[in-house]
Design a protein around this motif. Structure first.
Motif, PDB file in Angstrom:
ATOM      1  N   GLN A 106       0.667  -1.196   0.124  1.00 27.24           N
ATOM      2  CA  GLN A 106      -0.175   0.035   0.232  1.00 27.24           C
ATOM      3  C   GLN A 106       0.803   1.207   0.072  1.00 27.24           C
ATOM      4  O   GLN A 106       2.135   1.127   0.177  1.00 27.24           O
ATOM      5  N   THR A 107       0.358   2.400  -0.453  1.00 29.03           N
ATOM      6  CA  THR A 107       0.862   3.569  -0.203  1.00 29.03           C
ATOM      7  C   THR A 107       0.143   4.718   0.652  1.00 29.03           C
ATOM      8  O   THR A 107      -1.011   4.880   0.565  1.00 29.03           O
ATOM      9  N   TYR A 108       0.718   4.972   1.553  1.00 29.41           N
ATOM     10  CA  TYR A 108       0.133   5.967   2.636  1.00 29.41           C
ATOM     11  C   TYR A 108       0.723   7.475   2.400  1.00 29.41           C
ATOM     12  O   TYR A 108       1.840   7.570   2.162  1.00 29.41           O
ATOM     13  N   THR A 109      -0.102   8.510   2.439  1.00 29.02           N
ATOM     14  CA  THR A 109       0.186   9.922   2.316  1.00 29.02           C
ATOM     15  C   THR A 109      -0.121  10.716   3.630  1.00 29.02           C
ATOM     16  O   THR A 109      -1.037  10.394   4.159  1.00 29.02           O
ATOM     17  N   ALA A 110       0.834  11.379   4.002  1.00 32.32           N
ATOM     18  CA  ALA A 110       0.779  12.660   5.210  1.00 32.32           C
ATOM     19  C   ALA A 110       1.270  13.669   4.780  1.00 32.32           C
ATOM     20  O   ALA A 110       2.370  13.906   4.108  1.00 32.32           O
ATOM     21  N   THR A 111       0.688  14.835   5.231  1.00 29.40           N
ATOM     22  CA  THR A 111       1.121  16.163   5.014  1.00 29.40           C
ATOM     23  C   THR A 111       1.434  16.848   6.218  1.00 29.40           C
ATOM     24  O   THR A 111       0.874  16.730   7.303  1.00 29.40           O
ATOM     25  N   VAL A 112       2.607  17.587   6.430  1.00 26.42           N
ATOM     26  CA  VAL A 112       2.986  18.557   7.563  1.00 26.42           C
ATOM     27  C   VAL A 112       3.313  19.783   7.122  1.00 26.42           C
ATOM     28  O   VAL A 112       4.019  19.920   6.117  1.00 26.42           O
ATOM     29  N   GLN A 113       2.997  20.694   7.934  1.00 26.43           N
ATOM     30  CA  GLN A 113       3.301  21.991   7.568  1.00 26.43           C
ATOM     31  C   GLN A 113       4.471  22.379   8.492  1.00 26.43           C
ATOM     32  O   GLN A 113       4.441  22.133   9.731  1.00 26.43           O
ATOM     33  N   CYS A 114       5.601  23.035   8.093  1.00 30.84           N
ATOM     34  CA  CYS A 114       6.549  23.294   8.929  1.00 30.84           C
ATOM     35  C   CYS A 114       6.350  24.507   9.769  1.00 30.84           C
ATOM     36  O   CYS A 114       6.177  25.651   9.344  1.00 30.84           O
ATOM     37  N   PRO A 115       6.267  24.243  10.900  1.00 31.11           N
ATOM     38  CA  PRO A 115       5.727  25.282  12.025  1.00 31.11           C
ATOM     39  C   PRO A 115       7.003  26.227  12.474  1.00 31.11           C
ATOM     40  O   PRO A 115       6.823  27.186  13.064  1.00 31.11           O
ATOM     41  N   ILE A 116       8.129  25.889  12.228  1.00 32.83           N
ATOM     42  CA  ILE A 116       9.421  26.556  12.701  1.00 32.83           C
ATOM     43  C   ILE A 116       9.973  27.694  11.664  1.00 32.83           C
ATOM     44  O   ILE A 116       9.971  27.344  10.519  1.00 32.83           O
ATOM     45  N   VAL A 117      10.068  28.807  12.216  1.00 33.29           N
ATOM     46  CA  VAL A 117      10.188  30.125  11.392  1.00 33.29           C
ATOM     47  C   VAL A 117      11.716  30.276  11.200  1.00 33.29           C
ATOM     48  O   VAL A 117      12.151  31.333  10.610  1.00 33.29           O
ATOM     49  N   LYS A 118      12.392  29.824  12.076  1.00 33.07           N
ATOM     50  CA  LYS A 118      13.986  30.175  12.255  1.00 33.07           C
ATOM     51  C   LYS A 118      15.019  29.059  11.235  1.00 33.07           C
ATOM     52  O   LYS A 118      14.667  28.000  11.330  1.00 33.07           O
ATOM     53  N   PRO A 119      15.823  29.526  10.822  1.00 35.30           N
ATOM     54  CA  PRO A 119      16.785  28.573  10.085  1.00 35.30           C
ATOM     55  C   PRO A 119      17.537  27.715  10.773  1.00 35.30           C
ATOM     56  O   PRO A 119      18.064  28.010  11.974  1.00 35.30           O
ATOM     57  N   LEU A 120      17.401  26.436  10.704  1.00 36.13           N
ATOM     58  CA  LEU A 120      18.360  25.276  11.353  1.00 36.13           C
ATOM     59  C   LEU A 120      18.059  23.844  10.782  1.00 36.13           C
ATOM     60  O   LEU A 120      17.429  23.653   9.684  1.00 36.13           O
ATOM     61  N   ARG A 121      19.035  23.190  11.271  1.00 33.18           N
ATOM     62  CA  ARG A 121      19.219  21.863  10.749  1.00 33.18           C
ATOM     63  C   ARG A 121      18.518  20.792  11.676  1.00 33.18           C
ATOM     64  O   ARG A 121      18.455  21.086  12.854  1.00 33.18           O
ATOM     65  N   LEU A 122      17.691  19.782  11.230  1.00 32.52           N
ATOM     66  CA  LEU A 122      17.252  19.145  12.199  1.00 32.52           C
ATOM     67  C   LEU A 122      16.731  17.716  11.638  1.00 32.52           C
ATOM     68  O   LEU A 122      17.279  17.411  10.300  1.00 32.52           O
TER      69      LEU A 122
END
Length: 148
Positions: A106-122
């Motif tokens: 199967q294939t599943y799909t999820a959407t996330v909005q980036c809530p962080i507004v400052k530049p960084l690595r994660l």
């Protein structure tokens, strides 16, 4: 008017990129992951922009049958996990047929909005959990948040 159409066309092309993730760590999946596609993204690590939506498409084959499935997303910043809203929370009926049958790809799909507004690595962590709160799918991949 023509200028507006050209700008819109460039925007659509620029935001339509997708990358198949190869640099990810499986963090306890009970299913076999075949592919993970992230959009819009055109490289690894993915460059993420504040307040923009990002969608993952995960193709997998479960090893056991699961009655239900729920999306979870976490940003891991300097080792500290921060929950992020994934949409939809209930993965069943949104491209995923539940119960999820063992051995059926199967294939599943999820959407996330980036809530962080400052530049960084994660590190971005995506999970699909079952009715017992156990991971069906779990993977972590590197990302960079940058301003436009």
């Amino acid at each position: 008017m023509l200028k507006l159409v050209v700008v819109f066309a460039i925007y659509c092309v620029a935001t339509s990129f997708a990358v198949t993730l190869t640099r990810y760590i499986d963090c306890g999946s009970k299913a076999e992951i075949h592919s993970i596609v992230l959009e819009p993204c055109n490289s690894e690590p993915c460059i993420i922009h504040p307040l923009q939506d990002y969608t993952t498409h995960v193709t997998f084959t479960p090893r056991i049958t699961h009655q239900s499935a729920y999306n979870f997303a976490t940003g891991i910043i300097a080792g500290v996990p921060t929950p992020v809203n994934a949409s939809p929370i209930n993965a069943c009926g949104n491209g995923l047929t539940c119960p999820i049958q063992a051995g059926l790809q199967q294939t599943y799909t999820a959407t996330v909005q980036c809530p962080i507004v400052k530049p960084l690595r994660l590190a971005a962590k995506s999970e699909l959990k079952d009715e017992n709160n156990e991971d069906i799918i779990c993977f972590v991949f590197p990302a960079m948040i940058v301003k436009y």
